[in-house]
Design an enzyme around this catalytic site. Structure first.
Site, PDB file in Angstrom:
ATOM      1  N   ILE A  56      -2.280  13.154  11.418  1.00 46.90           N
ATOM      2  CA  ILE A  56      -1.247  12.019  11.252  1.00 46.90           C
ATOM      3  C   ILE A  56      -1.568  10.678  12.022  1.00 46.90           C
ATOM      4  O   ILE A  56      -1.870  10.842  12.958  1.00 46.90           O
ATOM      5  CB  ILE A  56      -0.018  12.673  11.962  1.00 46.90           C
ATOM      6  N   ASP A  57      -1.261   9.734  11.018  1.00 47.39           N
ATOM      7  CA  ASP A  57      -1.577   8.302  11.568  1.00 47.39           C
ATOM      8  C   ASP A  57      -0.153   7.715  12.034  1.00 47.39           C
ATOM      9  O   ASP A  57      -0.286   6.811  12.787  1.00 47.39           O
ATOM     10  CB  ASP A  57      -2.173   7.613  10.378  1.00 47.39           C
ATOM     11  N   VAL A  58       0.762   8.180  11.336  1.00 48.20           N
ATOM     12  CA  VAL A  58       2.018   7.138  11.497  1.00 48.20           C
ATOM     13  C   VAL A  58       3.196   8.267  11.904  1.00 48.20           C
ATOM     14  O   VAL A  58       3.400   9.470  11.032  1.00 48.20           O
ATOM     15  CB  VAL A  58       2.266   6.219  10.385  1.00 48.20           C
ATOM     16  N   ARG A 281      -0.199  10.813   5.286  1.00 46.95           N
ATOM     17  CA  ARG A 281      -0.667  10.871   6.808  1.00 46.95           C
ATOM     18  C   ARG A 281       0.330  10.507   7.708  1.00 46.95           C
ATOM     19  O   ARG A 281       0.267   9.762   8.805  1.00 46.95           O
ATOM     20  CB  ARG A 281      -2.151  10.036   6.792  1.00 46.95           C
TER      21      ARG A 281
END
Lengths: 337, 337
Positions: A56-58, A281
């Site tokens: 996960i980026d966000v 993501r």
């Protein structure tokens, strides 16, 4: 802000949202996030926090029931946010609560000891303002009638350099009574072009009748910040939410509102366009199946349910529940591993 | 009264009504009333009053928009009622307005110069009381929480020798505010077993939250006197109706109410049983397609729309309208021929 809001959504998409209703559907089939843990039919409790965080980026966090509950910060939230920031994750706070503006919310975060930028906050009061900006409401020369509280007023207020649309109603109509004597009537402002309906603990018959006349007789658009049945006004009990105010106006007009808060995709479209994010993501983290998790699943995000709010594990695991998150946690403190 | 109410409906039928919703369907095929005039697909304006009156034994009149509009008697109504009584017709006055009891309505008739027996009046406030009597609510030892006005209070009041069910709420809660400070809550009476929701021009957040807690957390039954979107509070304009109050409670509970007013068949079942009437010789006369005429058509009665209320001839004749009365008139003065 005005510029950002014009990027918000395509006018066509906005129109398509009129009459939007909740659909309690199972999430559509999509890419498996982690073959070892993911099961699309049975909810999976988060075990391996480290591997989850890598994918996960966000993080998009719902606030009530996730970050705080009523007036109390949920345990270990500051450590979780610190960890996520250290790992370089982008963080957004999304809330269907319309009683505060983004500025007002920043104050709430600060009071609880959390340092957050106004740009990281997406309240449904802001979503209503951005929708009016995108649909070029200002050009109509009309006014907005507000059922709701100061959050919507602040997001519309010309004096605050936001979208600057004239509005009436809200707190100023809380003590008014229409003339109901023989032959009496309520004479609303002739220039009402839209009714924005948010949570209003001072809801009264004057406001309901004004909205009824504006929508039924003056052709005003009916916009709802959100449809939440219950809300966390205090942490001592559940409180009737904006579903009540919107329901009242639906019940006397027969109209479905344009919905701008969750689970409408307006906010996620805005984030994607403004920040160029990869949806797969992004993880939506919330405490409600029928708004937060549905919102994540319907919009191609990852989803994580936290049991720190209104949803019990029993309800999540019941065979009647068709809205399945990718993962669930007791609280986001589980991200600490 | 208590005895009459026990004849009101079968408990099974009452239960089947939970979740009852309006169905805007064309009327089912049924016996042609007068071959010369009746057309089942296109509305027919009444021409031959004499032959129409010969086919009808019982007239059920809606009040608002038929007998009066707001505060004014509709022209020639006294002569029409005099003619019908002279011809030996039975007359009933049915109204979805719950703000008055039958006793209160008698006063309204008298003020307008009309002499009517309480037994000829069927208000939705009385229907709510009769439903509670039939479902033996008294035996539960619980109380009714009223969103509504004095009409419902009077029909439930033990002191008035009607069904005698204890109630709370209504006007007594109009100035109350729940404790919404940090940690605050609303603590409703623990014995609420049903919420009766009628038109309430003093609707407020205290009442909505009480109903929400009673229905969502205490398992109280949700009963609606009626679902009318708009009502004739005065004759100067249309006013938001009980659809607003019921919509508010639906919106914060997710529950559909048990409907006791039109177009629920409770009242007609009662009349048929009590007076041994032949349905095909009963004519429902009203000004609304989606309640009055639908009510008549769905229950095997004759139906007559009057244009003296909320429905225009344009709306009646529009191809989108699927609810077709047997006849329509400009006002019931057309019965005079």
């Amino acid at each position: 802000m005005a510029k950002a809001a014009t990027m918000f959504l395509l006018a066509g998409a906005a129109r398509a949202l009129r009459g939007h209703r909740l659909h309690h559907l199972a999430r559509p089939s999509r890419t498996v996030m982690s073959a070892a843990t993911l099961d699309r039919t049975t909810p999976t409790k988060l075990q391996d926090a480290e591997s989850f965080l890598k994918d996960i980026d966000v993080f998009i966090f719902d606030c009530d029931g996730v970050i705080w509950k009523g007036d109390s910060l949920i345990d270990k939230v500051p450590s979780v946010l610190e960890l996520l920031r250290k790992l370089g994750k982008k963080i957004f706070f999304v809330t269907n609560n319309s009683t505060k503006s983004r500025k007002g919310y920043k104050g709430k975060f600060e009071k609880l000891g959390l340092d957050v930028e106004p740009e990281e906050i997406f309240s449904s009061s802001f979503a209503a303002a951005a929708y009016l900006e995108q649909t070029e409401f200002k050009k109509t020369g009309k006014k907005v009638y507000i059922i709701g509280e100061v959050g919507i007023e602040e997001e519309l207020d010309p004096a605050l350099d936001l979208i600057g649309v004239p509005y009436i109603g809200a707190g100023k109509d809380s003590d008014k009574e229409p003339n109901m004597k023989p032959g009496g009537k309520l004479e609303p402002d002739e220039d009402i072009g839209a009714v924005v309906c948010g949570f209003d603990r001072e809801i009264n018959y004057f406001k309901i009748q004004t909205a009824q006349l504006a929508i039924n007789e003056m052709g005003a658009e009916f916009i709802a910040t959100n449809l939440d049945a219950v809300t966390h006004l205090t942490d001592a009990q559940e409180w009737a939410g904006n579903g009540a105010m919107v329901g009242a106006i639906k019940g006397c007009t027969g109209q479905e509102p344009t919905l701008v808060g969750k689970p409408s995709p307006l906010m996620i479209d805005y984030m994607e366009k403004k920040f160029g994010l990869d949806r797969s993501r992004i993880c939506m983290v919330g405490d409600r199946l029928d708004t937060d998790i549905l919102f994540g699943n319907d919009n191609g995000l990852k989803s994580c349910l936290t049991l720190s709010g209104v949803t019990t594990e029993e309800k999540l695991l019941s065979p009647e529940n068709k809205v399945i998150p990718d993962f669930y946690v007791d609280s986001i403190a589980d991200y600490l591993g």
